[in-house]
Motif scaffolding. Structure first.
Motif, PDB file in Angstrom:
ATOM      1  N   LEU A 194       0.849  -1.184   0.000  1.00  0.00           N
ATOM      2  CA  LEU A 194       0.000   0.000   0.000  1.00  0.00           C
ATOM      3  C   LEU A 194       0.884   1.233   0.000  1.00  0.00           C
ATOM      4  O   LEU A 194       1.821   1.334   0.790  1.00  0.00           O
ATOM      5  CB  LEU A 194      -0.918   0.024   1.224  1.00  0.00           C
ATOM      6  CG  LEU A 194      -1.948  -1.095   1.347  1.00  0.00           C
ATOM      7  CD1 LEU A 194      -2.772  -0.908   2.608  1.00  0.00           C
ATOM      8  CD2 LEU A 194      -2.856  -1.132   0.138  1.00  0.00           C
ATOM      9  N   SER A 195       0.570   2.155  -0.858  1.00  0.00           N
ATOM     10  CA  SER A 195       1.285   3.423  -0.928  1.00  0.00           C
ATOM     11  C   SER A 195       0.268   4.541  -1.032  1.00  0.00           C
ATOM     12  O   SER A 195      -0.695   4.438  -1.804  1.00  0.00           O
ATOM     13  CB  SER A 195       2.222   3.448  -2.135  1.00  0.00           C
ATOM     14  OG  SER A 195       2.875   4.694  -2.221  1.00  0.00           O
ATOM     15  N   PRO A 196       0.433   5.608  -0.257  1.00  0.00           N
ATOM     16  CA  PRO A 196      -0.546   6.706  -0.338  1.00  0.00           C
ATOM     17  C   PRO A 196      -0.668   7.305  -1.725  1.00  0.00           C
ATOM     18  O   PRO A 196      -1.730   7.806  -2.102  1.00  0.00           O
ATOM     19  CB  PRO A 196      -0.003   7.725   0.669  1.00  0.00           C
ATOM     20  CG  PRO A 196       0.804   6.929   1.632  1.00  0.00           C
ATOM     21  CD  PRO A 196       1.408   5.831   0.815  1.00  0.00           C
ATOM     22  N   THR A 197       0.417   7.277  -2.504  1.00  0.00           N
ATOM     23  CA  THR A 197       0.344   7.858  -3.844  1.00  0.00           C
ATOM     24  C   THR A 197      -0.529   7.023  -4.783  1.00  0.00           C
ATOM     25  O   THR A 197      -1.093   7.552  -5.745  1.00  0.00           O
ATOM     26  CB  THR A 197       1.752   7.971  -4.428  1.00  0.00           C
ATOM     27  OG1 THR A 197       2.379   6.685  -4.410  1.00  0.00           O
ATOM     28  CG2 THR A 197       2.597   8.934  -3.611  1.00  0.00           C
ATOM     29  N   GLN A 198      -0.651   5.715  -4.520  1.00  0.00           N
ATOM     30  CA  GLN A 198      -1.475   4.868  -5.377  1.00  0.00           C
ATOM     31  C   GLN A 198      -2.964   5.113  -5.179  1.00  0.00           C
ATOM     32  O   GLN A 198      -3.756   4.858  -6.078  1.00  0.00           O
ATOM     33  CB  GLN A 198      -1.165   3.395  -5.113  1.00  0.00           C
ATOM     34  CG  GLN A 198       0.252   2.977  -5.494  1.00  0.00           C
ATOM     35  CD  GLN A 198       0.510   1.523  -5.171  1.00  0.00           C
ATOM     36  OE1 GLN A 198      -0.251   0.890  -4.451  1.00  0.00           O
ATOM     37  NE2 GLN A 198       1.596   0.983  -5.685  1.00  0.00           N
ATOM     38  N   LEU A 199      -3.323   5.587  -3.990  1.00  0.00           N
ATOM     39  CA  LEU A 199      -4.750   5.749  -3.708  1.00  0.00           C
ATOM     40  C   LEU A 199      -5.395   6.826  -4.566  1.00  0.00           C
ATOM     41  O   LEU A 199      -6.565   6.736  -4.930  1.00  0.00           O
ATOM     42  CB  LEU A 199      -4.937   6.083  -2.221  1.00  0.00           C
ATOM     43  CG  LEU A 199      -4.518   4.996  -1.242  1.00  0.00           C
ATOM     44  CD1 LEU A 199      -4.688   5.485   0.176  1.00  0.00           C
ATOM     45  CD2 LEU A 199      -5.329   3.750  -1.466  1.00  0.00           C
ATOM     46  N   SER A 200      -4.618   7.867  -4.860  1.00  0.00           N
ATOM     47  CA  SER A 200      -5.195   8.957  -5.637  1.00  0.00           C
ATOM     48  C   SER A 200      -5.501   8.533  -7.070  1.00  0.00           C
ATOM     49  O   SER A 200      -6.317   9.156  -7.734  1.00  0.00           O
ATOM     50  CB  SER A 200      -4.230  10.145  -5.649  1.00  0.00           C
ATOM     51  OG  SER A 200      -2.981   9.751  -6.192  1.00  0.00           O
TER      52      SER A 200
END
Length: 790
Positions: A557-563
């Motif tokens: 999980l990476s915060p940049t992937q969520l966007s």
């Protein structure tokens, strides 16, 4: 005689029994030393208590290492299970002692270099051994293969969808273009090497020397003898330096020695025997289960139905109404068969809870023990003291599993019977349970008609959240032991942890809990760990190694992937529910959150990853203590996050520092060897380790890869490596500066453990300078009293 493989196997089996006897006696001695005396003397010295706990920790660690070797050498399934139970108990005891030492020392890192001399141990004995049976679990390996097949199948689908239909002429033209391009690349490479070789050759015109054959022969002999003598002198110099321990050299062996081949054959034969015995043991277990199902199945069902009907009647007499039957999620009728004290039963009756009846702990328990063949509690205790109690306990467990299988069938019948009783006797209609009006979006999405485990895994694989971990071992995380830690502490200087300490801590907090299911049932461990440190210290490598050592699935999980993948508040919530649900089904699992500080960042970035903060905390609370699911966060800028919610999510914080001199020297040696370089006297590794102060393992690896290219490796025989070749590559890199290192230390001092350590250091300083401080306080009080009197 010693070269006979059969005798070697027999000798290995006999040695395992000797090791077991030695480990058993050492364990008994350690337990006797740990049991307090009749009138124990309380220790007021915190340092002395810490030393006692550290000695116990080191002793148990030695026993754990020897028992792990015994477990790998045993071939009898019952004995292996007995040793496995002891290993699980030792793992729990090691974690308990580690927690006690952390509370005493107020630090995650401990230094035992002063104790090693007293216990006659080496730094290698401090390494946490990773049990090899973590990866030998057949069920786990089978699940891994299924997941790999799923990943390969998905990749194959992508490739098939990208294929374009073309005619025969177009296909021939494409092949011709590819072949001509390949030939052109080969010819260009050949001409490049030819030009380079011509430039290096000195062009001399041939002139007749005017020497007779004897003089020419003498000239050739002179050159040849000089070359041979220089080669012998260089070899003798290298051998002398190796004898003195000044340099290290790799002896290249084309093939393994006969002793190594014999050891490989013995180990493979031993594993084959273990697998055969295990298969036979499983067949016997299945036959026992089938006999229970065939012979005692009807009696068990009738006994369960009678007991549940009796429970209906007793509950109605006590409360005036029939009870609610437990749902399947709550355990069904299995939740009724638990022993309760009279006080607990009385509390349940007063509160009006179901199930409530006095014989809950007597009649039902006796019925279960009678059905399972285990007898009363006293009988079971006597049976456990006899020989062969392990087999009887296994049989009892098998019978309990059979009973649980029958409970599922009986529950459906008894729910319908209870419903009819309420309609006939109480004349009341059963009402459906009303849930919350607000149904979670995630629950609806996860319970779609196609919400099978395979479809959920495909969705995670498709979006890049379920990835294949790399084949990296924890032992490949290179770090050297710190030999001066205790000396620095005696001089009131806090030593910097080495990478070896980090490796041991990661093995203790992550690998051992993930690999032992029995440990999680008895000992609460942290479900979330944070790896913080500068870029390049090996945080990602440690995450990959944890998955490789335990066979765990890796969710990235990476915060940049969520966007990009799951935008909006509902998307992040759905993703976390999806990941935690699949991770709970595919245990053991590791949920890796990269750039974990962005979830708790102080300043709001362009995309808002803070929406994960509350959902992440809620998802962590859904994990059960026995779940082999671990959340690992990696951060290279933890000081950008809000410290309070950050540490509330991640219970354990491991701060990874830059490598010290010993670790840098070991890194240069191992990385150069891994790239195929020969370590000779011309390569000054000590100078390289000295000038790379502040550089991380990632920097050193990049420098080695940039220098040791294929063309340079071909010239190693004629042109040995030198330290100066790595300087240009290192000069283009930015090391970890002192300001960044201090920022990490300041941030760690604000964590809960760092604050406790700061308070403890202040109290220690006050105790040491108590005399002067006390006299000053008394003088101040006397002066204030005199002033008041005046």
């Amino acid at each position: 005689m010693l070269n006979c493989p059969g005798l070697s196997l027999c000798f290995l089996l006999s040695s395992s029994h000797r090791k077991w006897a030695a480990a058993h006696s050492a364990l008994q001695k350690a337990l006797q030393d740990e049991v307090p005396a009749e009138h124990p003397v309380p220790h007021g010295d915190r340092l002395q208590v810490f030393q006692d706990q550290a000695i116990l920790y080191l002793k148990y660690l030695q026993i754990f290492r020897s028992l792990e070797e015994v477990y790998e050498q045993l071939v009898q399934p019952q004995k292996r299970r007995a040793v496995r139970m002891v290993l699980d108990g030792l793992t729990g005891r090691l974690l308990e002692l580690k927690a006690q030492m952390v509370e005493l020392d107020q630090s995650e890192f401990h230094y035992f270099d002063d104790l090693l001399l007293d216990l006659k141990m080496t730094p290698k004995d401090l390494e946490i051994p990773i049990p090899r049976y973590f990866l030998r679990d057949k069920m786990q390996l089978q699940r891994n293969r299924q997941m790999i097949d799923s990943i390969n199948r998905f990749c194959g689908l992508v490739q098939v969808s990208s294929v374009q239909v073309m005619s025969l002429e177009e296909a021939i033209q494409l092949l011709q273009m590819s072949e001509r391009a390949r030939q052109g690349r080969i010819r260009a490479q050949f001409m490049k090497e030819l030009i380079q070789s011509k430039r290096g050759i000195r062009r001399h015109t041939w002139r007749p020397s005017g020497l007779n054959p004897d003089q020419a022969a003498i000239q050739i002999q002179k050159v040849w003898r000089g070359f041979v003598q220089r080669r012998n002198t260089s070899r003798q110099r290298t051998e002398e330096m190796m004898f003195l321990g000044m340099v290290t050299f790799i002896l290249e062996t084309s093939a393994p020695s006969p002793v190594q081949l014999q050891g490989q054959w013995v180990s493979s034969s031993q594993r084959l025997i273990q697998d055969q015995n295990e298969e036979e043991y499983q067949r016997v277990q299945l036959s026992v289960k089938q006999s229970v199902l065939d012979v005692e199945g009807t009696d068990i069902k009738e006994a369960l139905q009678d007991q549940i009907r009796q429970w209906f009647i007793e509950c109605r007499d006590a409360t005036g109404r029939f009870p609610e039957f437990p749902d399947e999620e709550d355990g069904g009728s299995a939740s009724l068969f638990s022993q309760k004290t009279p006080e607990q039963v009385g509390d349940d009756i007063t509160e009006g809870l179901a199930p409530v009846f006095f014989f809950c702990g007597v009649v039902l328990t006796d019925a279960w023990s009678g059905v399972s063949g285990a007898g009363s509690v006293a009988t079971r205790e006597r049976q456990e003291e006899e020989e062969g109690r392990e087999g009887k306990e296994e049989e009892g467990e098998d019978r309990k599993k059979c009973i649980c299988f029958f409970c599922l069938q009986v529950d459906e019948l008894m729910r319908a019977e209870l419903k009819n009783l309420k309609l006939v006797v109480d004349k009341t209609k059963t009402k459906a349970k009303k849930g919350n009006k607000k149904v979670s979006i995630c629950f609806c999405m996860l319970n779609t008609p196609d919400g099978s485990l395979q479809s959920l895994c495909d969705e995670l694989i498709m979006n890049g959240f379920l990835i294949q971990p790399q084949n990296v071992r924890l032992s490949e995380y290179i770090g050297e032991f710190s030999y001066l830690a205790s000396t620095l502490r005696q001089a009131n200087i806090e030593p910097t942890p080495s990478l070896s300490d980090v490796r041991q801590l990661v093995a203790l907090y992550t690998v051992l809990p993930l690999g032992s299911q029995a440990l999680l049932k008895k000992l609460p461990v942290a479900k979330s760990v944070l790896l913080a440190g500068p870029s390049g210290v090996g945080k990602k490598m440690l995450v990959q190694a944890i998955c490789c050592e335990t066979g765990a699935y890796l969710f990235h999980l990476s915060p940049t992937q969520l966007s990009h993948r799951y935008p909006g508040r509902g998307g992040a919530t759905y993703l976390l529910h999806l990941v935690f649900k699949v991770a709970g089904e595919l245990q053991p699992s590791v949920i890796w959150i990269e750039d974990a500080e962005k979830t708790f960042c102080k300043k709001k970035p362009k995309f808002d990853p803070r929406r994960l903060m509350k959902d992440l905390l809620k998802s962590l609370k859904t994990l059960k203590p026995e779940d082999r699911v671990l959340v690992i966060g990696t951060s290279r800028r933890p000081f950008d996050a809000e410290i309070k919610p950050f540490c509330k999510v991640y219970k354990k914080v491991i701060l990874i520092p830059k490598p010290d001199y010993g670790s840098r020297l070991a890194l240069w040696k191992e990385l150069l060897r891994a790239q195929g370089a020969e370590l000779g006297p011309s390569l000054d590794l000590s100078s390289l380790a000295k000038i790379t102060d502040g550089f991380t393992p990632g920097h050193i690896l990049s420098a080695v890869q940039s220098v040791l290219r294929p063309q340079r490796l071909k010239k190693l025989r004629l042109q040995p490596l030198t330290a100066a070749e790595f300087v240009p590559s290192l000069s283009r890199m930015d090391p970890v500066y002192r300001e960044e290192e201090e920022a990490f230390k300041v941030w760690f001092s604000k964590t809960p453990l760092g604050r406790r350590k700061t308070r403890a250091s202040k109290t220690n300083k006050e105790e040491k300078g108590g005399g002067k401080a006390g006299r000053k306080k008394k003088k101040d009080k006397m002066m204030t009293k005199k002033k008041k009197k005046k």
